[in-house]
Design a protein around this motif. Structure first.
Motif, PDB file in Angstrom:
ATOM      1  N   LEU A  43      11.982   8.634  15.672  1.00 33.54           N
ATOM      2  CA  LEU A  43      12.852   7.822  16.511  1.00 33.54           C
ATOM      3  C   LEU A  43      12.939   6.389  15.983  1.00 33.54           C
ATOM      4  O   LEU A  43      14.015   5.789  15.972  1.00 33.54           O
ATOM      5  CB  LEU A  43      12.353   7.835  17.958  1.00 33.54           C
ATOM      6  N   ARG A  44      11.829   5.856  15.527  1.00 32.93           N
ATOM      7  CA  ARG A  44      11.838   4.503  14.937  1.00 32.93           C
ATOM      8  C   ARG A  44      12.753   4.457  13.710  1.00 32.93           C
ATOM      9  O   ARG A  44      13.512   3.513  13.527  1.00 32.93           O
ATOM     10  CB  ARG A  44      10.416   4.100  14.523  1.00 32.93           C
ATOM     11  N   LYS A  45      12.638   5.467  12.862  1.00 39.34           N
ATOM     12  CA  LYS A  45      13.472   5.521  11.651  1.00 39.34           C
ATOM     13  C   LYS A  45      14.954   5.599  12.015  1.00 39.34           C
ATOM     14  O   LYS A  45      15.768   4.884  11.448  1.00 39.34           O
ATOM     15  CB  LYS A  45      13.068   6.730  10.802  1.00 39.34           C
ATOM     16  N   LEU A  46      15.279   6.436  12.964  1.00 36.32           N
ATOM     17  CA  LEU A  46      16.661   6.565  13.423  1.00 36.32           C
ATOM     18  C   LEU A  46      17.173   5.233  13.960  1.00 36.32           C
ATOM     19  O   LEU A  46      18.299   4.817  13.656  1.00 36.32           O
ATOM     20  CB  LEU A  46      16.752   7.650  14.497  1.00 36.32           C
ATOM     21  N   ARG A  47      16.359   4.547  14.711  1.00 30.29           N
ATOM     22  CA  ARG A  47      16.745   3.243  15.275  1.00 30.29           C
ATOM     23  C   ARG A  47      17.010   2.218  14.165  1.00 30.29           C
ATOM     24  O   ARG A  47      17.960   1.459  14.227  1.00 30.29           O
ATOM     25  CB  ARG A  47      15.644   2.759  16.226  1.00 30.29           C
ATOM     26  N   ARG A  48      16.145   2.199  13.146  1.00 34.08           N
ATOM     27  CA  ARG A  48      16.347   1.264  12.014  1.00 34.08           C
ATOM     28  C   ARG A  48      17.644   1.577  11.288  1.00 34.08           C
ATOM     29  O   ARG A  48      18.352   0.683  10.870  1.00 34.08           O
ATOM     30  CB  ARG A  48      15.160   1.330  11.057  1.00 34.08           C
ATOM     31  N   GLU A  49      17.927   2.852  11.133  1.00 36.75           N
ATOM     32  CA  GLU A  49      19.167   3.245  10.438  1.00 36.75           C
ATOM     33  C   GLU A  49      20.407   2.853  11.225  1.00 36.75           C
ATOM     34  O   GLU A  49      21.448   2.559  10.636  1.00 36.75           O
ATOM     35  CB  GLU A  49      19.160   4.770  10.194  1.00 36.75           C
ATOM     36  N   GLN A  50      20.298   2.844  12.531  1.00 33.17           N
ATOM     37  CA  GLN A  50      21.451   2.495  13.382  1.00 33.17           C
ATOM     38  C   GLN A  50      21.621   0.991  13.535  1.00 33.17           C
ATOM     39  O   GLN A  50      22.673   0.541  13.941  1.00 33.17           O
ATOM     40  CB  GLN A  50      21.294   3.135  14.756  1.00 33.17           C
ATOM     41  N   ALA A  51      20.584   0.239  13.208  1.00 26.64           N
ATOM     42  CA  ALA A  51      20.624  -1.223  13.408  1.00 26.64           C
ATOM     43  C   ALA A  51      21.489  -1.907  12.370  1.00 26.64           C
ATOM     44  O   ALA A  51      21.801  -1.465  11.337  1.00 26.64           O
ATOM     45  CB  ALA A  51      19.215  -1.804  13.357  1.00 26.64           C
TER      46      ALA A  51
END
Length: 156
Positions: free
Chosen positions: A148-156
């Motif tokens: 989830l953290r990785k997904l959030r960074r990619e969306q930022a």
């Protein structure tokens, strides 16, 4: 004679220090009352983790609670601050911070939590309540927190 603010805080600090130093279950339980019914509750949705959302009542069940914590979590850098002591109701609340790891998945998170501790006249804990980040614990338990953290960074 009622305990002083300093005595209540010292009793709370002793439990918090032993917990932060990962003392054995016997040492942790020595801080709990043997003359009153004792309870440990970590508030949250019960299905998120085996130690959440239900009262562990009686010394044997409080021991089970701490055992579940030791089974499922490790932690480092635990610190406590912002002590609030109420001598009228013999209660101490405190903010804690630590780096937690769910043992089976090795996923880690930083967490701020609070304890509220009620004491008997012998300065032993009768009620131990915790409010913590049950969402991070759940995601780490499922091995999804880093994803989830990785997904959030990619969306930022």
């Amino acid at each position: 004679m009622a305990p002083t603010r300093a005595q209540l805080q010292k009793a709370a600090e002793a439990l918090c220090d032993d917990f932060s130093q990962k003392k054995d279950l016997g040492t942790l339980l020595s801080h709990f009352s043997t003359s009153h019914q004792v309870t440990a509750v970590e508030h949250g949705e019960q299905c998120l983790a085996p130690f959440l959302g239900r009262p562990f009542t009686g010394l044997k069940n409080v021991e089970q609670y701490f055992g579940l914590l030791q089974e499922h979590l490790t932690y480092e850098n635990m610190k406590f601050s912002e002590w609030v002591v109420d001598t009228e109701v013999m209660k101490v609340s405190v903010k804690g911070n630590a780096d937690f790891t769910w043992t089976s998945t090795k996923e880690m998170w930083k967490e701020t939590f609070t304890y509220t501790l009620d004491f008997d006249e012998d300065l032993k804990v009768t009620d131990y309540q915790v409010w913590a980040d049950s969402g991070a614990a759940y995601l780490a338990r499922k091995g999804k927190l880093n994803e989830l953290r990785k997904l959030r960074r990619e969306q930022a």
